[in-house]
Scaffold this motif. Sequence first.
Motif, short mmCIF file in Angstrom:
data_model
loop_
_atom_site.label_atom_id
_atom_site.label_comp_id
_atom_site.label_asym_id
_atom_site.label_seq_id
_atom_site.Cartn_x
_atom_site.Cartn_y
_atom_site.Cartn_z
N GLN A 35 0.14 0.80 -6.97
CA GLN A 35 0.93 0.31 -8.04
C GLN A 35 2.31 -0.01 -7.41
OE1 GLN A 35 -1.43 2.32 -9.41
NE2 GLN A 35 -1.65 0.34 -10.45
N LYS A 36 2.80 0.91 -6.38
CA LYS A 36 3.96 0.36 -5.84
C LYS A 36 4.16 -0.79 -4.72
CE LYS A 36 5.60 5.17 -6.01
NZ LYS A 36 5.72 6.34 -5.15
N CYS A 37 3.07 -0.83 -4.05
CA CYS A 37 3.12 -2.14 -3.16
C CYS A 37 3.45 -3.40 -3.48
CB CYS A 37 1.77 -2.11 -2.28
SG CYS A 37 1.80 -3.33 -1.07
N THR A 38 4.03 -4.11 -2.93
CA THR A 38 4.48 -5.53 -3.50
C THR A 38 3.85 -6.48 -2.62
OG1 THR A 38 6.49 -5.71 -2.16
CG2 THR A 38 6.91 -4.97 -4.37
N GLY A 39 3.18 -6.02 -1.54
CA GLY A 39 2.57 -7.12 -0.57
C GLY A 39 3.43 -7.88 0.15
N CYS A 54 5.92 2.42 9.44
CA CYS A 54 5.62 1.54 8.07
C CYS A 54 6.13 2.40 6.81
CB CYS A 54 4.09 1.43 7.95
SG CYS A 54 3.27 2.91 8.23
N GLN A 55 6.15 3.49 6.95
CA GLN A 55 6.92 4.10 5.73
C GLN A 55 8.24 3.96 5.76
OE1 GLN A 55 6.73 8.75 5.60
NE2 GLN A 55 5.67 8.51 3.67
N LYS A 56 8.97 3.98 6.87
CA LYS A 56 10.46 3.82 7.11
C LYS A 56 10.80 2.42 6.35
CE LYS A 56 11.47 7.10 10.59
NZ LYS A 56 10.61 6.74 11.76
N VAL A 57 10.18 1.42 6.72
CA VAL A 57 10.45 0.09 6.69
C VAL A 57 10.10 -0.30 5.19
CG1 VAL A 57 10.43 -0.56 9.08
CG2 VAL A 57 8.31 -0.93 7.48
N CYS A 58 9.18 0.42 4.41
CA CYS A 58 8.62 0.18 3.25
C CYS A 58 9.53 0.18 2.12
CB CYS A 58 7.32 1.04 2.91
SG CYS A 58 6.71 0.26 1.19
N GLY A 59 10.13 -0.97 1.39
CA GLY A 59 11.19 -0.95 0.47
C GLY A 59 10.65 0.07 -0.58
N PRO A 60 9.58 -0.38 -1.31
CA PRO A 60 9.08 0.23 -2.47
C PRO A 60 8.81 1.57 -2.28
CG PRO A 60 7.98 -1.90 -2.10
CD PRO A 60 8.72 -1.39 -0.94
N GLY A 61 8.65 2.01 -1.07
CA GLY A 61 8.13 3.54 -0.77
C GLY A 61 6.73 3.64 -1.13
#
Lengths: 166, 665
Positions: free
Chosen positions: B241-245, B302-309
């Motif tokens: 749901q959160k991932c924007t790709g 990956c978790q750190k760079v992921c904007g939408p968390g």
Amino acid sequence: MHHAKPKHEFEPKIIAFVCTWCTYAGADLAGTSRMQYPANVRLVKFPCTGRIDPVFILKAFQQGADGVLVSGCHPGDCHYMAGNFHARRRFAAFRKLLEFIGVDLQRLQFSWVSAAEAGKWVEVVTELTERVRAMGPMREFKDLALEEQWSGSLTTPELQEAYEAI
Amino acid sequence: MSRVGVFVCHCGENIARTVDVERVARAAEQLPGVAFATDYKYMCSDPGQGLLKRAIAEQRLSHVVVAACSPRMHERTFRKAVEQAGLNPFLCEMANIREHCSWVHEDREEATTKAIEIVGMLVERVKKNRVLPTITVPVTKKALVIGGGIAGIQAALDIADAGHQVVLVEREPSIGGHMAQLSETFPTLDCSQCIMTPKMVDVANHPNITLHTYSEIEQVDGYIGNFQVTIRKKARSVDEQKCTGCGVCLTKCPQNKIPNSFDCNLGTRSAIYVPFPQAVPNIPVIDREHCTRFKTGKCGVCQKVCGPGAVDFEQQDRLLVEPVGAIVVATGFNLYSIDEKPKGSEIKGYGEFGHGRIPDVIDGMTFERLASASGPTGGKILRPSDGKEPRQVVFIQCVGSRAREKGISYCSKVCCMYTAKHTMLFKHKVHDGQAYVFFMDARTPGKSYDEFWRRSIEEEEAVYIRGMVSRLYQKGDKVVVMGSDIAVGVQVEIEADLVVLATAIMPRQGADSLAQKLGISYDKYHFYSEAHAKLKPVECATAGIYLAGACQGPKDIPDTVSQASAAAAKVMTLFAKEQLEREPVVARVSEKNCVGCFSCRKVCPYGAVEEKEIWDRNGKLIKTVAYVNPGVCAGCGTCQATCPSKSVELDGYTDEQIVAMIEAL
Ligand SMILES: Cc1cc2nc3c(=O)[nH]c(=O)nc-3n(C[C@H](O)[C@H](O)[C@H](O)COP(=O)(O)OP(=O)(O)OC[C@H]3O[C@@H](n4cnc5c(N)ncnc54)[C@H](O)[C@@H]3O)c2cc1C
């Protein structure tokens, strides 16, 4: 002109218990392919070999069958997933019993014939017919037939009463 | 008293030629309980059925035996006719005097005697037949499609477009299957991605399709119209749901040297990855086997760079239960592995071709990736060992296929065509290159197929050598191909820069275990079996389950798409009904006799046996007995043969009916 077929002194009666999905269909295919085999066999169709009660085999011998064939789907191909495995286990035990009571096991055959194996059906039926023909009529059982009471049905009032009393 | 009617069919000449049908009818008339017997040229024809219906009314018949062809052919026809005449359809039986008699015997006397006896058996049986109710069950108008290759995609879109809900389950992180890996496709050479990706996007956007990727079927219960499917959604470690790709995680992941199986291990990918840029959904998956975080607990870039968390290391597998009415199986194929002998398989490997240890000996799919514009080489044909452009390429067909001694006897159907395609793609990209093809014979039936194959020879100058290859070996930077040209009768030796093996199309690994969950059958190779090779090519023998694509047998894209649309049409036919009628062949327990040993439950393959408590009027429990759920029972009758107290009976196949047949002997 057809050559006259050799006439035999004794033509055995063979009854085949088959499942509808594999062997019955395989026998149908033998027909559609116009294969030829001896006319001695009579089929009784079941949904699955799993439905075949060993008592039917006894019954067939009592009724005058000289040979009995039981045939269904190959292991792993059962339309009902595992019915033929149950049948196989049941008959493995049953063969011993038959042997014990003096039936020549040569008269009873189990086989797997799939819906595609018309050739195998013809082979199985032909071989069994020839074998049983050579063995001659099966006499051992016929005399016993009269006394047999079909299991499960309480056909006389006395039996019914006895049952209710339990 | 029963009043049985016996109708003996001539089937034109088919029966009458060998069986004296009149005599059969006359003999039947003499049987106890038979009130009427006749013979007729074509019982199944309109006038034949009319005759049957009239006789039922005029003769007040209580039961009917039609002595004709196999019940598998016309039982339905005659039961319907009997029903129209006001009798219960299950009071009609067929005596098979065609397939089991007239067609397999020549002697008229013998055949007639046998026919009379067969009719006798069925007459005795039918007298014991009982009126059976038609069982109706509701239909859940939602379909499950398993496998998101072109077959599954097409089926899902068709069913969804018809207005029904579809649940599409794909094992991999993205849908697309093998077609997404192909470069250009025969016979038109249009780019596979160009025709495939729009369909993939349609699936993702369709309001009626729920897509579960990275998911598998855990369990299937129920029956046609009423399946309960448990789906395992594997932990993606990314919140869908959160991932924007956006893809930032992919570029930052330090573990980025993992061979990419989508590219047949030619290129690499990161531990958090999407298999290919056009993936649907465009949501990454963490490959926990290779991820540093999961291996050592350190990292987390990956978790750190992921904007939408969206990255979630704690995510667990989830189980979902979906009620569906129909299932389309579209799990596709695997290619025969050239690497080594498949474990536990009767299929032998190809030691003579180097068992995958010669780097420049590749399979057809690897060649597709090399030729693909979006592949690891950007569409340049570069050989794996040193990245050089090959000049001489040898293609070997029928590797695995049509090789009975290797364990596979069937033809893989698509290889002749894709090899011709490969020679063309090669020539288009390496103009001065030369392609050689070792083949047994070219099989190119299909619209515009033979023309396509000819073009590879006549215009693209591929050299076809009819013969087999006995050995391959590395010599310097060449692969020496030793074979024979049986047309000329000489040995051939070619020093190739690259060798491409057209390996056999095989069912998926694990196809058998899925089949067991679904209760469908498969052949000895594990391709799924259709109900009838000609007339029911998309139905399984198990009602409510349909097949599409290469899981049923080797197939190209046009055939796959046709079959998928056909399967979808079958699903829509099913969904056009509110209620389904099913054969009332189900087991029934006599509560009076049952002692509650539950032997039946142990042997029931369907879990149809439940417990039922019997209470007396004072609220005291008398006993617990078996109860067979008629909705779940498939009617095999194994319970009946097992029951020690003879308390179960299978409707339509009762002991009485069977014994009546035996006694007629
Ligand atoms: C080298 C090569 C070249 C080819 N070139 C052409 C060509 O040019 N033209 C042409 O017409 N055809 C070509 N073909 C044939 C074409 O690839 C097939 O016809 C097509 O891919 C079959 O599609 P499918 O959906 O049945 O199977 P697949 O493409 O194999 O798709 C099956 C899908 O199901 C998924 N799946 C498998 N098991 C499960 C499971 N248990 N649960 C959930 N999901 C599962 C898989 O992950 C996959 O996504 C080629 C084949 C090969 C090998």
